[in-house]
Design an enzyme around this catalytic site. Structure first.
Site, PDB file in Angstrom:
ATOM      1  N   ARG A   1      33.333  20.637  -4.524  1.00 30.57           N
ATOM      2  CA  ARG A   1      32.004  20.519  -3.914  1.00 30.57           C
ATOM      3  C   ARG A   1      31.969  20.096  -2.462  1.00 30.57           C
ATOM      4  O   ARG A   1      31.170  20.663  -1.697  1.00 30.57           O
ATOM      5  CB  ARG A   1      31.127  19.614  -4.796  1.00 30.57           C
ATOM      6  CG  ARG A   1      30.734  20.297  -6.096  1.00 30.57           C
ATOM      7  CD  ARG A   1      30.259  19.317  -7.142  1.00 30.57           C
ATOM      8  NE  ARG A   1      31.353  18.504  -7.654  1.00 30.57           N
ATOM      9  CZ  ARG A   1      31.247  17.635  -8.652  1.00 30.57           C
ATOM     10  NH1 ARG A   1      30.079  17.437  -9.231  1.00 30.57           N
ATOM     11  NH2 ARG A   1      32.294  16.958  -9.082  1.00 30.57           N
TER      12      ARG A   1
ATOM     13  N   ASP B   1      43.010  27.069 -13.339  1.00 31.38           N
ATOM     14  CA  ASP B   1      42.663  25.793 -13.996  1.00 31.38           C
ATOM     15  C   ASP B   1      41.944  26.088 -15.303  1.00 31.38           C
ATOM     16  O   ASP B   1      40.731  26.006 -15.398  1.00 31.38           O
ATOM     17  CB  ASP B   1      41.796  24.959 -13.043  1.00 31.38           C
ATOM     18  CG  ASP B   1      41.406  23.623 -13.645  1.00 31.38           C
ATOM     19  OD1 ASP B   1      42.079  23.182 -14.598  1.00 31.38           O
ATOM     20  OD2 ASP B   1      40.431  23.029 -13.155  1.00 31.38           O
ATOM     21  N   LEU B   2      42.741  26.453 -16.317  1.00 34.78           N
ATOM     22  CA  LEU B   2      42.157  26.861 -17.602  1.00 34.78           C
ATOM     23  C   LEU B   2      42.224  25.734 -18.631  1.00 34.78           C
ATOM     24  O   LEU B   2      41.702  25.871 -19.733  1.00 34.78           O
ATOM     25  CB  LEU B   2      42.864  28.123 -18.106  1.00 34.78           C
ATOM     26  CG  LEU B   2      42.774  29.301 -17.107  1.00 34.78           C
ATOM     27  CD1 LEU B   2      43.527  30.520 -17.638  1.00 34.78           C
ATOM     28  CD2 LEU B   2      41.329  29.657 -16.804  1.00 34.78           C
ATOM     29  N   LYS B   3      42.854  24.632 -18.256  1.00 32.88           N
ATOM     30  CA  LYS B   3      42.927  23.432 -19.096  1.00 32.88           C
ATOM     31  C   LYS B   3      43.061  23.771 -20.580  1.00 32.88           C
ATOM     32  O   LYS B   3      42.230  23.423 -21.411  1.00 32.88           O
ATOM     33  CB  LYS B   3      41.704  22.549 -18.884  1.00 32.88           C
ATOM     34  CG  LYS B   3      41.700  21.854 -17.539  1.00 32.88           C
ATOM     35  CD  LYS B   3      40.679  20.739 -17.479  1.00 32.88           C
ATOM     36  CE  LYS B   3      40.626  20.100 -16.117  1.00 32.88           C
ATOM     37  NZ  LYS B   3      40.093  20.986 -15.067  1.00 32.88           N
TER      38      LYS B   3
ATOM     39  N   ARG C   1      37.434  12.705  -2.035  1.00 32.10           N
ATOM     40  CA  ARG C   1      36.132  12.648  -1.372  1.00 32.10           C
ATOM     41  C   ARG C   1      36.294  12.240   0.085  1.00 32.10           C
ATOM     42  O   ARG C   1      36.632  11.082   0.383  1.00 32.10           O
ATOM     43  CB  ARG C   1      35.212  11.640  -2.085  1.00 32.10           C
ATOM     44  CG  ARG C   1      34.691  12.147  -3.434  1.00 32.10           C
ATOM     45  CD  ARG C   1      33.765  13.332  -3.236  1.00 32.10           C
ATOM     46  NE  ARG C   1      33.246  13.904  -4.463  1.00 32.10           N
ATOM     47  CZ  ARG C   1      33.794  14.924  -5.150  1.00 32.10           C
ATOM     48  NH1 ARG C   1      34.929  15.484  -4.740  1.00 32.10           N
ATOM     49  NH2 ARG C   1      33.206  15.405  -6.221  1.00 32.10           N
TER      50      ARG C   1
END
Ligand SMILES: O=C(O)c1cc(=O)[nH]c(=O)n1[C@@H]1O[C@H](COP(=O)(O)O)[C@@H](O)[C@H]1O
Length: 236
Positions: free
Chosen positions: A212, A66-68, A182
């Site tokens: 997270r 995920d280097l965007k 979530r």
């Protein structure tokens, strides 16, 4: 691979948003065979984490780099050519036409898949307006998805809220990868467009990205197992 062919277990991508390679390796050991797909983003990549891509791939895990990326087309093309040699399955770029075009060129015939980030899941309409856009989130996601499809991008990163509409736009040719996940009762943090794992899968997401709620859990493995169970139940 068509969406129906993705094993339920492979649909959970755990974001290794951790400060060091040691911390990431400890988390990978804790998660054991519960997790088959990992994401390496800014925090770990800039802390020396890129070689983990090859190490995880050698162990049979899949990795989302995920280097965007977002830069002039030539720079994106050359950057993607380098990433294509690392062994990752997915690489993110921002969904700007020049950037996506450069990324598809850099990917060439490599097995790496390019994902275009439509509108970040921490943005709502007000955030977009503050950044100078006239379009709403749903309008901009839709416009960027259409551009991505025309340019030959392999998949989209979007919030689960947009998955239903995007499926109609891009069909099953593009993977839909959704952060902003979530589990019920977990802290929202900075995310604004969110859904539970079960609802995101029911909406039609191919892959769920979770950071997270797993890596900060008291028992990451039990949390990942519970998300996997919710995914499997939603798939029926
Ligand atoms: O490209 C991404 O993965 C991404 C795009 C997006 O729109 N929103 C988003 O949260 N992400 C990433 O997905 C992960 C979500 O982490 P948590 O919010 O901790 O579950 C982070 O690593 C983000 O960088």
């Amino acid at each position: 691979m068509t969406p129906a062919e993705i094993a339920p277990k492979d649909r959970l991508i755990v974001a290794l948003d951790l400060p060091s390679v040691d911390a990431a390796e400890a988390m990978i050991a804790k998660l054991g065979d519960s997790v088959t797909f990992y994401k390496i983003g800014y925090q770990l990549a800039y802390a020396g984490g890129l070689p983990l891509i090859g190490k995880l791939a050698d162990k049979g895990k899949k990795v989302f780099a995920d280097l965007k990326m977002h830069d002039i087309g030539n720079t994106v093309t050359r950057g993607v050519e380098s990433v294509a040699k690392l062994g990752a399955t997915f690489l993110t770029v921002h969904a700007y036409p020049q950037t996506m075009k450069g990324a598809v060129e850099g990917r060439g015939k490599a097995s790496l898949k390019i994902l275009a980030v439509t509108v970040l899941t921490s943005y709502n309409d007000d955030d977009l307006h503050a950044a100078g856009y006239r379009l709403s989130v749903s309008e901009l996601v839709e416009a960027r998805a259409q551009q991505a499809q025309v340019l030959g991008v392999d998949g989209l990163v979007c919030s689960p809220e947009e998955v239903g509409a995007l499926r109609k736009t891009v069909g099953h040719q593009m993977s839909l990868v959704t952060p902003g996940i979530r589990p019920a009762g977990s802290a929202t943090g900075d995310q604004k467009r969110i859904m539970t794992p079960g609802r995101a899968i029911a909406a039609g997401a191919d892959y769920l990205v979770v950071g997270r709620p797993v890596v900060e859990a008291a028992d990451p493995r039990a949390t990942a197992d519970a998300i996997q169970a919710e995914i499997a139940a939603a798939l029926g």
